[in-house]
Design an enzyme around this catalytic site. Structure first.
Site, mmCIF file in Angstrom:
data_model
loop_
_atom_site.group_PDB
_atom_site.id
_atom_site.type_symbol
_atom_site.label_atom_id
_atom_site.label_comp_id
_atom_site.label_asym_id
_atom_site.label_seq_id
_atom_site.Cartn_x
_atom_site.Cartn_y
_atom_site.Cartn_z
ATOM 1 N N ASP A 55 0.847 -1.186 0.000
ATOM 2 C CA ASP A 55 0.000 0.000 0.000
ATOM 3 C C ASP A 55 0.889 1.244 0.000
ATOM 4 O O ASP A 55 1.818 1.357 0.808
ATOM 5 C CB ASP A 55 -0.916 0.021 1.224
ATOM 6 C CG ASP A 55 -2.098 -0.941 1.075
ATOM 7 O OD1 ASP A 55 -2.164 -1.656 0.068
ATOM 8 O OD2 ASP A 55 -2.956 -0.972 1.994
ATOM 9 N N HIS A 204 3.722 -2.134 3.777
ATOM 10 C CA HIS A 204 3.723 -0.707 3.460
ATOM 11 C C HIS A 204 5.150 -0.285 3.126
ATOM 12 O O HIS A 204 6.087 -0.616 3.864
ATOM 13 C CB HIS A 204 3.189 0.118 4.635
ATOM 14 C CG HIS A 204 1.726 -0.059 4.870
ATOM 15 N ND1 HIS A 204 1.205 -1.151 5.531
ATOM 16 C CD2 HIS A 204 0.660 0.722 4.519
ATOM 17 C CE1 HIS A 204 -0.112 -1.041 5.585
ATOM 18 N NE2 HIS A 204 -0.469 0.080 4.978
#
Length: 247
Positions: A55, A204
């Site tokens: 992400d 992430h």
């Protein structure tokens, strides 16, 4: 078909109790929702395959290192980006596409989909898709990851009608807090402790630990017999009877 108002109003935050027995986690009623409406959080074939997803809401200087490792190790990944990321990191988004990765839709402004009208949700998804198409050779998007993992039956149904497939995850940990990085070995161990056949891993790229641990994760998962595939392969497994060769 219009869903009852009671179902429309209820929202969920994707999550589950971590498993450390190398089996897929139990996601409870969420599995029933995805079985009914479509979407993925793992590959349930039982094959020792892994799907890497990242992400990207903003940049901390580590995505280039992540891309370097993926290129060196010949591993495909999907990067779910926001409008801010596309505007701020045009060259990195171009590199993702140029190096064969999938860019997924994480919405333009990162809103809660369950609080939007269908028209606003459409605008969020289409504006992000158009922004990526404007700067890369990827002209369409298929995969969406809702901001904060928040969803309901209506938001999934609307995404389906707009041509999108929801992708959640079966392996994740608290890696996004840039003020609480604990060293690459901690990130590595989180993945190795939770790994299971068919894992869709959420990472992430703001995490320094992840960037430094990624090569070790890939090498050691391969030693355990895992192969790395893209989300396109996961979807095709539902269509094609023959196995797909992974990286």
């Amino acid at each position: 078909m219009l869903l009852p108002m009671s179902i429309q109003a209820k929202s969920y935050g994707w999550g589950f109790k971590k498993n450390t027995n190398h089996q897929p986690p139990d996601v409870g009623v969420y599995k029933n929702i995805l079985d009914d409406l479509g979407g993925y959080y793992l590959d349930n074939s039982g094959d020792k395959v892994v799907y890497l997803t990242f992400d990207n809401g903003y940049e901390e200087g580590y995505t280039g290192k992540v891309l370097d490792v993926l290129k060196e190790k010949k591993v495909p990944a999907t990067f779910f980006v926001t409008g801010h990321y596309v505007e701020d990191q045009e060259q990195l988004v171009k590199r993702m596409v140029n190096e064969g990765h999938i860019v997924g839709n994480h919405s333009y402004h990162h809103p809660d989909f369950t609080k939007l009208s269908k028209a606003k949700m459409k605008e969020e998804l289409e504006s992000l898709e158009e922004a990526v198409a404007k700067i890369t050779d990827q002209k369409e998007m298929q995969y969406v990851r809702p901001p904060r993992g928040t969803f309901n039956k209506q938001s999934i149904q609307w995404a389906n009608e707009l041509g999108y497939t929801h992708v959640f995850w079966s392996l994740a940990f608290v890696d996004w807090n840039t003020d609480s990085q604990k060293g690459w070995k901690k990130a590595y161990q989180q993945v190795m402790d939770q790994i299971h056949p068919g894992a869709v891993i959420l990472l992430h790229t703001v995490s320094k630990d992840n960037a430094e641990a990624l090569a070790y994760m890939i090498d050691d998962l391969r030693k355990q017999g895992y192969s790395f595939r893209s989300l396109d392969d996961l979807v095709m497994k539902d269509i094609l009877p023959e196995p797909i060769i992974g990286f």
